[in-house]
Write a protein that holds these residues in place. Sequence first.
Motif, PDB file in Angstrom:
ATOM      1  N   PRO A 278     -45.358  23.775  12.887  1.00 37.81           N
ATOM      2  CA  PRO A 278     -46.785  24.903  12.511  1.00 37.81           C
ATOM      3  C   PRO A 278     -47.795  24.254  11.677  1.00 37.81           C
ATOM      4  O   PRO A 278     -47.479  23.628  10.510  1.00 37.81           O
ATOM      5  CB  PRO A 278     -45.900  25.466  11.796  1.00 37.81           C
ATOM      6  CG  PRO A 278     -44.695  25.322  11.852  1.00 37.81           C
ATOM      7  CD  PRO A 278     -44.402  24.015  11.636  1.00 37.81           C
ATOM      8  N   ALA A 279     -48.864  24.709  12.183  1.00 36.63           N
ATOM      9  CA  ALA A 279     -50.361  24.254  11.301  1.00 36.63           C
ATOM     10  C   ALA A 279     -50.531  24.473   9.790  1.00 36.63           C
ATOM     11  O   ALA A 279     -50.868  23.877   8.950  1.00 36.63           O
ATOM     12  CB  ALA A 279     -51.124  25.415  12.417  1.00 36.63           C
ATOM     13  N   GLY A 280     -49.735  25.736   9.399  1.00 34.51           N
ATOM     14  CA  GLY A 280     -49.200  25.905   7.962  1.00 34.51           C
ATOM     15  C   GLY A 280     -48.658  24.335   7.206  1.00 34.51           C
ATOM     16  O   GLY A 280     -48.748  24.369   6.151  1.00 34.51           O
ATOM     17  N   GLU A 281     -48.026  23.751   7.694  1.00 35.09           N
ATOM     18  CA  GLU A 281     -46.815  22.688   7.412  1.00 35.09           C
ATOM     19  C   GLU A 281     -47.690  21.184   7.435  1.00 35.09           C
ATOM     20  O   GLU A 281     -47.006  20.578   6.938  1.00 35.09           O
ATOM     21  CB  GLU A 281     -45.706  22.793   8.024  1.00 35.09           C
ATOM     22  CG  GLU A 281     -44.967  24.254   8.130  1.00 35.09           C
ATOM     23  CD  GLU A 281     -44.312  24.702   6.823  1.00 35.09           C
ATOM     24  OE1 GLU A 281     -43.747  23.714   6.548  1.00 35.09           O
ATOM     25  OE2 GLU A 281     -44.600  25.106   6.415  1.00 35.09           O
ATOM     26  N   LEU A 282     -48.560  21.265   8.510  1.00 36.05           N
ATOM     27  CA  LEU A 282     -48.866  19.647   8.799  1.00 36.05           C
ATOM     28  C   LEU A 282     -48.879  18.939   7.685  1.00 36.05           C
ATOM     29  O   LEU A 282     -48.570  17.531   7.024  1.00 36.05           O
ATOM     30  CB  LEU A 282     -50.959  19.423   9.429  1.00 36.05           C
ATOM     31  CG  LEU A 282     -50.740  18.367   9.591  1.00 36.05           C
ATOM     32  CD1 LEU A 282     -50.352  17.411  10.637  1.00 36.05           C
ATOM     33  CD2 LEU A 282     -52.409  18.323  10.175  1.00 36.05           C
ATOM     34  N   ARG A 283     -49.533  19.331   6.574  1.00 36.21           N
ATOM     35  CA  ARG A 283     -50.284  18.947   5.289  1.00 36.21           C
ATOM     36  C   ARG A 283     -49.393  18.691   4.435  1.00 36.21           C
ATOM     37  O   ARG A 283     -49.014  17.842   3.288  1.00 36.21           O
ATOM     38  CB  ARG A 283     -51.658  19.387   4.266  1.00 36.21           C
ATOM     39  CG  ARG A 283     -53.223  19.073   5.223  1.00 36.21           C
ATOM     40  CD  ARG A 283     -53.263  20.347   4.505  1.00 36.21           C
ATOM     41  NE  ARG A 283     -54.741  20.619   5.857  1.00 36.21           N
ATOM     42  CZ  ARG A 283     -54.998  20.278   6.706  1.00 36.21           C
ATOM     43  NH1 ARG A 283     -54.118  21.195   7.477  1.00 36.21           N
ATOM     44  NH2 ARG A 283     -56.069  20.840   6.724  1.00 36.21           N
ATOM     45  N   LYS A 284     -47.426  19.182   4.379  1.00 38.85           N
ATOM     46  CA  LYS A 284     -47.443  18.451   4.309  1.00 38.85           C
ATOM     47  C   LYS A 284     -46.529  16.943   3.716  1.00 38.85           C
ATOM     48  O   LYS A 284     -45.875  16.651   3.351  1.00 38.85           O
ATOM     49  CB  LYS A 284     -45.741  19.072   4.064  1.00 38.85           C
ATOM     50  CG  LYS A 284     -46.333  20.535   3.307  1.00 38.85           C
ATOM     51  CD  LYS A 284     -45.052  21.929   3.357  1.00 38.85           C
ATOM     52  CE  LYS A 284     -44.992  23.243   2.779  1.00 38.85           C
ATOM     53  NZ  LYS A 284     -44.018  23.945   3.452  1.00 38.85           N
ATOM     54  N   TYR A 285     -46.387  16.962   5.817  1.00 41.64           N
ATOM     55  CA  TYR A 285     -46.395  15.628   5.966  1.00 41.64           C
ATOM     56  C   TYR A 285     -47.644  14.193   5.412  1.00 41.64           C
ATOM     57  O   TYR A 285     -47.239  13.045   6.192  1.00 41.64           O
ATOM     58  CB  TYR A 285     -46.474  15.813   7.759  1.00 41.64           C
ATOM     59  CG  TYR A 285     -44.702  16.575   8.087  1.00 41.64           C
ATOM     60  CD1 TYR A 285     -43.556  16.094   7.819  1.00 41.64           C
ATOM     61  CD2 TYR A 285     -44.668  17.812   7.754  1.00 41.64           C
ATOM     62  CE1 TYR A 285     -42.608  17.076   8.156  1.00 41.64           C
ATOM     63  CE2 TYR A 285     -43.553  18.691   8.751  1.00 41.64           C
ATOM     64  CZ  TYR A 285     -42.334  18.628   8.661  1.00 41.64           C
ATOM     65  OH  TYR A 285     -41.381  19.363   8.659  1.00 41.64           O
ATOM     66  N   LEU A 286     -48.343  15.017   5.773  1.00 42.05           N
ATOM     67  CA  LEU A 286     -49.101  13.854   4.766  1.00 42.05           C
ATOM     68  C   LEU A 286     -49.531  13.849   3.735  1.00 42.05           C
ATOM     69  O   LEU A 286     -49.045  14.478   2.953  1.00 42.05           O
ATOM     70  CB  LEU A 286     -50.883  14.485   5.854  1.00 42.05           C
ATOM     71  CG  LEU A 286     -50.666  14.866   6.711  1.00 42.05           C
ATOM     72  CD1 LEU A 286     -51.798  15.312   7.434  1.00 42.05           C
ATOM     73  CD2 LEU A 286     -50.213  14.301   8.143  1.00 42.05           C
ATOM     74  N   GLY A 287     -50.213  11.842   3.540  1.00 41.92           N
ATOM     75  CA  GLY A 287     -50.237  12.254   1.526  1.00 41.92           C
ATOM     76  C   GLY A 287     -50.602  10.230   1.632  1.00 41.92           C
ATOM     77  O   GLY A 287     -51.679   9.604   2.490  1.00 41.92           O
ATOM     78  N   VAL A 288     -50.852  10.738   0.839  1.00 46.52           N
ATOM     79  CA  VAL A 288     -51.265   9.140  -0.104  1.00 46.52           C
ATOM     80  C   VAL A 288     -50.862   8.825  -1.250  1.00 46.52           C
ATOM     81  O   VAL A 288     -49.560   9.070  -2.065  1.00 46.52           O
ATOM     82  CB  VAL A 288     -53.074   9.638  -0.862  1.00 46.52           C
ATOM     83  CG1 VAL A 288     -53.170   8.365  -1.301  1.00 46.52           C
ATOM     84  CG2 VAL A 288     -54.259  10.249  -0.230  1.00 46.52           C
ATOM     85  N   ARG A 289     -50.874   7.131  -1.399  1.00 48.85           N
ATOM     86  CA  ARG A 289     -49.948   6.580  -2.136  1.00 48.85           C
ATOM     87  C   ARG A 289     -50.610   6.397  -3.313  1.00 48.85           C
ATOM     88  O   ARG A 289     -51.168   5.143  -3.247  1.00 48.85           O
ATOM     89  CB  ARG A 289     -48.860   5.499  -1.401  1.00 48.85           C
ATOM     90  CG  ARG A 289     -48.058   4.944  -1.989  1.00 48.85           C
ATOM     91  CD  ARG A 289     -47.305   3.572  -1.668  1.00 48.85           C
ATOM     92  NE  ARG A 289     -45.997   4.559  -1.221  1.00 48.85           N
ATOM     93  CZ  ARG A 289     -45.419   4.351  -0.098  1.00 48.85           C
ATOM     94  NH1 ARG A 289     -45.386   3.539   0.462  1.00 48.85           N
ATOM     95  NH2 ARG A 289     -44.026   5.172   0.953  1.00 48.85           N
ATOM     96  N   SER A 290     -50.495   6.047  -5.342  1.00 52.44           N
ATOM     97  CA  SER A 290     -50.018   5.252  -5.827  1.00 52.44           C
ATOM     98  C   SER A 290     -49.108   4.609  -6.229  1.00 52.44           C
ATOM     99  O   SER A 290     -48.066   4.573  -6.243  1.00 52.44           O
ATOM    100  CB  SER A 290     -50.520   6.135  -6.729  1.00 52.44           C
ATOM    101  OG  SER A 290     -50.928   5.552  -8.005  1.00 52.44           O
ATOM    102  N   VAL A 291     -49.409   3.406  -6.753  1.00 54.27           N
ATOM    103  CA  VAL A 291     -48.451   2.191  -7.076  1.00 54.27           C
ATOM    104  C   VAL A 291     -49.249   2.320  -7.991  1.00 54.27           C
ATOM    105  O   VAL A 291     -50.271   1.357  -8.687  1.00 54.27           O
ATOM    106  CB  VAL A 291     -48.471   1.378  -5.834  1.00 54.27           C
ATOM    107  CG1 VAL A 291     -47.433   0.014  -6.533  1.00 54.27           C
ATOM    108  CG2 VAL A 291     -48.119   1.025  -4.242  1.00 54.27           C
ATOM    109  N   VAL A 292     -48.484   1.309  -9.392  1.00 55.29           N
ATOM    110  CA  VAL A 292     -48.849   0.952 -10.585  1.00 55.29           C
ATOM    111  C   VAL A 292     -47.639  -0.178 -11.009  1.00 55.29           C
ATOM    112  O   VAL A 292     -46.473  -0.077 -11.335  1.00 55.29           O
ATOM    113  CB  VAL A 292     -48.700   2.583 -11.851  1.00 55.29           C
ATOM    114  CG1 VAL A 292     -48.728   1.896 -13.019  1.00 55.29           C
ATOM    115  CG2 VAL A 292     -49.081   3.944 -11.721  1.00 55.29           C
ATOM    116  N   TYR A 293     -48.691  -1.238 -11.509  1.00 62.79           N
ATOM    117  CA  TYR A 293     -47.839  -2.278 -11.850  1.00 62.79           C
ATOM    118  C   TYR A 293     -48.281  -3.080 -13.723  1.00 62.79           C
ATOM    119  O   TYR A 293     -49.245  -1.996 -13.726  1.00 62.79           O
ATOM    120  CB  TYR A 293     -48.452  -3.637 -11.138  1.00 62.79           C
ATOM    121  CG  TYR A 293     -47.967  -4.427 -12.266  1.00 62.79           C
ATOM    122  CD1 TYR A 293     -46.813  -5.441 -11.752  1.00 62.79           C
ATOM    123  CD2 TYR A 293     -49.107  -5.148 -12.734  1.00 62.79           C
ATOM    124  CE1 TYR A 293     -46.313  -6.870 -12.337  1.00 62.79           C
ATOM    125  CE2 TYR A 293     -48.572  -6.604 -13.549  1.00 62.79           C
ATOM    126  CZ  TYR A 293     -47.418  -7.097 -13.587  1.00 62.79           C
ATOM    127  OH  TYR A 293     -46.577  -8.135 -13.848  1.00 62.79           O
TER     128      TYR A 293
END
Lengths: 309, 115
Positions: A278-293
């Motif tokens: 559903p159009a309102g749900e799309l952004r829950k499935y997309l994203g960005v990852r951060s990795v900290v060392y």
Amino acid sequence: MSRDEGRGVDRRQALECMIWAGTGVLWTVAGGVPKSALLGTAQAAESGFAFLQISDSHVGFDKPANPNALGTLNEAIDKIVALPAKPAFMIHTGDISHLSKPKQFDDADQTIGRAKLDVHYVPGEHDLIDEDNGKAYLERYGKNAKGAGWYSFDQQGVHFIGLVNVVNLKAGGMGNLGPEQLAWLADDLKDKSASTPIVVFAHIPLWTVAPEWGWGTDDSAQALALLKRFGSVTVLNGHIHQLMQKVEGQVSFYTARSTAFPQPKPGAAPSPGPMTVPAGELRKYLGVRSVVYHPTGEPLAVTDAALAG
Amino acid sequence: MRTLAKPSALKGAINAAALTAALLVAPVASALDDSKVTIDNFAFTPNVITVKPGAVVTFENHDDIPHSIVDAAGKFHSKALDTNDTFQVTFDQPGEYNYYCGLHSHMRGKVIVAP
């Protein structure tokens, strides 16, 4: 699942605690003690650093699963621009474009460029389907790369290796690294001490997620054998447009979200094609990852943030 | 064997992006034996197709994701086919032609050419 669980830290709870931008709180685990810190200060911690991963932006994709893949890439970059502290760099684990067209690469470059970060790319299969089978990609992103686009670099004691597993695919097979790249990898690693933290990134997962959908790499075992002597190996992939993780010995595997559209869980659909939500749900499935060392000997802290929700 | 691209005059319905390849030199006039293989849900349908020598086989991609047609023996290959793009191969020589998708190599199909 997560190796954090064995230490009494529920990784999912930690993720829920985290808000990505602005007032972002980042949880990391050092010496078994969970610590929270503002995202910026975590990055600035002594000798440590943070980097980002984005993946599968599929610029040019305009089908029902996401009629505007460039738009959601823009939103992902907005989140990155809004970070209170600048990460060291970003990696993109492939499928930058949907059809390897110059305008798609141009649009991606212009949008990703807004982050003002060094970006280290590896190609997805969608990036090598120009008339010359990948020449467009290599001219644009592969200036310092070997072969089909593989390379390595170092950042504050961590050795990063970008691999290509989307060329010379064999009938009936999955992803493929090939003997030339494996020989290069052996050479690249031979002088590294076993205590060097290693981060490997490639488009298709380097462990077998779903062979019936081609979600794996036929000769990944040979690459992993070369990495076996290292105490800390983090493997970051894309391709399957969803989060998955697995720990095997000293090796932690992670797949990333797409910035364009989700794909189904293995077996949950007739094919691995784009999943329309559903159009309102799309952004829950997309994203960005951060990795900290942090140079503590602990695994790298991987945090995934959805575009919304 | 070189893949030869040429427009098909007999195939008016095929969109402008259609790609045509001829295996050996074959007039497209043998199109009476025309056969179609569609790509839906990351699969070639029908998965095995039997045609007579000289037949033109049209591959059509119905997925939202591009696919390509690559002969395992290297005799022909298409460009990446976007949604609804087609690719044609004329099969003159009897035999079995195993092919796969160059982007998703777990997708396989076969064309059997028999008199």
